[in-house]
Every structure is written in structure tokens, then in C-alpha cells.
Design an enzyme around this catalytic site. Structure first.
Site, PDB file in Angstrom:
ATOM      1  N   HIS A 167       0.839  -1.195   0.000  1.00 30.07           N
ATOM      2  CA  HIS A 167       0.000   0.000   0.000  1.00 30.07           C
ATOM      3  C   HIS A 167       0.883   1.257   0.000  1.00 30.07           C
ATOM      4  O   HIS A 167       1.972   1.256   0.597  1.00 30.07           O
ATOM      5  CB  HIS A 167      -0.890   0.035   1.241  1.00 30.07           C
ATOM      6  CG  HIS A 167      -1.706  -1.205   1.422  1.00 30.07           C
ATOM      7  ND1 HIS A 167      -2.623  -1.642   0.490  1.00 30.07           N
ATOM      8  CD2 HIS A 167      -1.750  -2.115   2.433  1.00 30.07           C
ATOM      9  CE1 HIS A 167      -3.184  -2.751   0.919  1.00 30.07           C
ATOM     10  NE2 HIS A 167      -2.675  -3.063   2.087  1.00 30.07           N
ATOM     11  N   GLU A 182      -1.420  -0.202   8.242  1.00 27.65           N
ATOM     12  CA  GLU A 182      -2.381  -1.075   8.907  1.00 27.65           C
ATOM     13  C   GLU A 182      -1.692  -1.918   9.964  1.00 27.65           C
ATOM     14  O   GLU A 182      -0.460  -1.923  10.072  1.00 27.65           O
ATOM     15  CB  GLU A 182      -3.069  -1.981   7.881  1.00 27.65           C
ATOM     16  CG  GLU A 182      -2.126  -2.918   7.158  1.00 27.65           C
ATOM     17  CD  GLU A 182      -2.799  -3.652   6.004  1.00 27.65           C
ATOM     18  OE1 GLU A 182      -3.134  -4.835   6.192  1.00 27.65           O
ATOM     19  OE2 GLU A 182      -2.972  -3.051   4.919  1.00 27.65           O
ATOM     20  N   HIS A 231       3.366  -7.502   1.819  1.00 24.42           N
ATOM     21  CA  HIS A 231       2.713  -8.364   2.799  1.00 24.42           C
ATOM     22  C   HIS A 231       1.639  -9.238   2.176  1.00 24.42           C
ATOM     23  O   HIS A 231       1.137  -8.940   1.081  1.00 24.42           O
ATOM     24  CB  HIS A 231       2.096  -7.534   3.930  1.00 24.42           C
ATOM     25  CG  HIS A 231       0.999  -6.614   3.460  1.00 24.42           C
ATOM     26  ND1 HIS A 231       1.250  -5.371   2.922  1.00 24.42           N
ATOM     27  CD2 HIS A 231      -0.354  -6.753   3.436  1.00 24.42           C
ATOM     28  CE1 HIS A 231       0.117  -4.781   2.603  1.00 24.42           C
ATOM     29  NE2 HIS A 231      -0.889  -5.606   2.900  1.00 24.42           N
ATOM     30  N   ARG A 274      -1.338  -4.980  -6.165  1.00 23.42           N
ATOM     31  CA  ARG A 274      -0.989  -6.403  -6.143  1.00 23.42           C
ATOM     32  C   ARG A 274       0.284  -6.652  -6.926  1.00 23.42           C
ATOM     33  O   ARG A 274       0.421  -6.214  -8.070  1.00 23.42           O
ATOM     34  CB  ARG A 274      -2.116  -7.246  -6.759  1.00 23.42           C
ATOM     35  CG  ARG A 274      -3.389  -7.280  -5.979  1.00 23.42           C
ATOM     36  CD  ARG A 274      -4.326  -8.374  -6.518  1.00 23.42           C
ATOM     37  NE  ARG A 274      -5.694  -8.106  -6.093  1.00 23.42           N
ATOM     38  CZ  ARG A 274      -6.633  -7.557  -6.867  1.00 23.42           C
ATOM     39  NH1 ARG A 274      -6.352  -7.248  -8.117  1.00 23.42           N
ATOM     40  NH2 ARG A 274      -7.835  -7.328  -6.394  1.00 23.42           N
TER      41      ARG A 274
END
Length: 317
Positions: free
Chosen positions: A99, A117, A174, A194
Site C-alpha cells: 500500500h 495497517e 505483505h 498487487r
């Protein structure tokens, strides 16, 4: 002034890697056995939560945020609701992804924020693994291994167990592994690049889109491991563990075994009950809470106490 918790209805998202654990573990009324995500506290346009109680019942959290700012204490009035809390059921491996940070999100994809996150492992199979980071020392080395498809040499895997906590700053490569259920606290962003998706095909027989150029642009290289500085406090019947104190959020694990008076605060709290039952008692209301409930404690709640045997994940900005 709002003197009770604001309970929120989850919004469900079906995913190619989803399953049925959200129903099994939390008794949620999921739309299918490929339900991957419950957005349990959300003001994001792709899935805003709906208030279930009180004077605000039926309103979306985004409407409450803009129209009732006093519930959230001091805040920047033109900013979006800052956080998003999800519960994810990884019945299959998620894509390997990354991200962007705030700067990239604002300048290049015209979104208000990037995405940092963190994950609290609610449940997992034995020997479950996540991918967190990579082993390349440069982007050139990363691209060389990527072109060769030598993913085993590239990705950094880590075994996890129930109760583990993982911090995932923006830029961190991740993936959540098969058989893991997590509670995710994140910036209110839905931007995902992705890098690798195991050559899966969707129901239409197509591979999901990859974003190689963007992923390489925002990825931290070489990978930087972030060590969490947990802080545990015992307050009579409350064991409070601070899991992370970061730029965008602070997250706690609360384990309650009795009656605890909560100190007055000018900030609002996001709360997810991950086990047990209890009550929240204010000057004007008594609210029963149980596993699977998600709510906001508004800044206007006043004096209150929590009573019961409960485990909760609690966060604030």
C-alpha cells in the site's frame, strides 16, 4: 450530547479468498461462504457502517462524522474519518501486495490517504504463515528475482499464532496466509497494489489485475522491520496492553475480568469485542456488549464503566 456507545452494523465484502469463518466465529449473517471481510467500523465510501442504536439509528458513520463533530472531540473539520476496522477471513492465501503512503496517494492516485495497517490474529490454523517484507537489498535485485519467478527467495515468511500482533506500515510488502482470521486496524483507505496473486483465476476465468509498476514504486526497499514496543498495564480488573503507538493510530488489547471505571477523555474510541460478554454503563444508559459487537465510544459519553468478562481491541487516532 450523545451519552451512549454508537453500535455499528458490519458491511460484508465477498472475496476470491474468503470463507465462512465470520459466521462460525462471530455469528455474523454473511452473504456467502466466500465472505472475506467484515468492515465493522467504517466511514469509507466503499462500505460505510450503519448506526444501530439511539438517536442516530439508520445513519451512516460518514454522515455522523460530518454532521455531529462534537461526538469526535477536537478534529480537523474538513478531514475524512481517519480509521477503518475490518475482520478478515483468509480461507485462502491473499495476494502479495503493498500500500502507498499519504504522499503517493494524494499526488498520484488522488486519494485522501495512504494505508498503514496492523493485524491482531484472532484465529489461525496450526503452522499458519504470513508474508511480511522481502529479502532483496535493492530494487534491481527485487526485479531480477521477480522476473525469474523466484518468489521463495524473495518473500519473507513468518509463522503466526492466535494473539500475535503485526504492524504493517505503508510500503511494506505483505500477505495474509491461508487459515488466518485477523482484526485489522488501518487508515481509512482502500488502495491496494498487487504484486503476485498465485496465478489464480476468478469466476469469469480471468486472472486478477496486477499493479507491478505501482507496487515497485511504493515498496520499501530494502525491507525495514518495525519492532513493536508493547506496554502492559494492570488496572485492578483490566489488563491493558498497548500493541502499537504510531503516527496514524494507537491500538490496545483490553482483557477485562470485573468492573472497571474508564477515565474521562476528550477523544473517541473504536472498540471491537473479540470475546466474552459484559455491559457498558453510563449516566443515562446500560448497553449489553458481546463477542462480535463493534462500536464507537463518543467523546461526549461522560463518566462510564465496563463490567464483565471481555476481550476487546480498542483504538484511537
Amino acid at each position: 450530547m450523545y451519552k451512549e456507545p454508537v453500535f455499528l452494523k458490519p458491511i460484508f465484502q465477498e472475496r476470491i479468498w474468503g470463507g465462512g469463518k465470520l459466521q462460525e466465529l462471530f455469528n455474523y449473517d454473511i452473504p456467502s461462504q466466500t465472505t472475506g471481510e467484515a468492515w465493522v467500523i467504517s466511514a469509507h465510501e466503499n462500505g460505510p457502517s450503519i448506526v444501530m442504536n439511539g438517536e442516530l439509528q439508520g445513519m451512516s458513520l460518514s454522515e455522523v462524522w460530518w454532521n455531529y463533530p462534537q461526538l469526535f472531540g477536537s478534529r480537523v473539520t474538513d478531514s475524512e474519518f481517519p480509521l477503518l476496522v475490518k475482520i478478515l477471513d483468509a480461507n485462502d492465501q491473499l495476494s502479495v501486495q503493498v500500500h502507498p503512503n499519504d504522499q503517493y496517494a494524494k499526488e498520484l492516485v488522488d486519494k485522501p490517504s495512504g494505508k498503514t495497517e496492523c493485524w491482531y490474529i484472532l484465529d489461525c490454523e496450526e503452522d499458519a504463515e504470513i508474508i511480511i517484507g522481502h529479502q532483496a537489498q535493492s530494487r534491481e535485485e527485487f526485479q531480477r528475482l521477480m522476473i525469474k519467478g523466484e518468489w521463495g527467495k524473495l518473500f519473507q515468511s513468518l509463522k503466526v499464532k492466535k494473539g500475535d500482533f503485526v504492524y504493517v506500515p505503508s510500503g511494506t510488502l505483505h500477505s495474509i496466509g491461508k487459515g488466518i482470521v485477523i482484526l485489522e486496524t488501518q487508515q481509512s483507505s482502500d488502495i491496494t497494489f498487487r504484486l503476485y496473486d498465485y496465478d489464480r483465476i476468478d469466476q469469469q476465468g480471468k486472472k486478477r489485475e496486477l499493479h507491478l509498476e505501482q507496487a515497485l514504486a511504493v515498496m520499501t526497499c530494502p525491507h525495514r522491520q518495525v519492532i513493536q514496543d508493547n506496554l502492559k498495564e494492570q488496572l485492578t480488573d483490566l489488563e491493558s496492553t498497548r500493541l502499537i503507538e504510531g503516527e496514524f493510530f494507537t491500538v490496545y488489547h483490553w482483557k477485562l475480568g470485573g468492573k472497571v471505571e474508564v477515565p474521562l477523555t476528550t477523544r473517541f474510541l473504536l472498540v471491537s469485542v473479540i470475546n466474552g460478554t459484559g455491559q457498558i454503563v453510563t449516566e443515562e444508559s446500560v448497553s449489553t456488549v458481546k463477542k462480535g459487537d463493534n462500536f464507537i465510544v463518543p467523546a461526549t459519553i461522560g463518566n462510564y464503566f465496563i463490567d464483565g468478562n471481555l476481550e476487546m481491541i480498542v483504538s484511537h487516532t
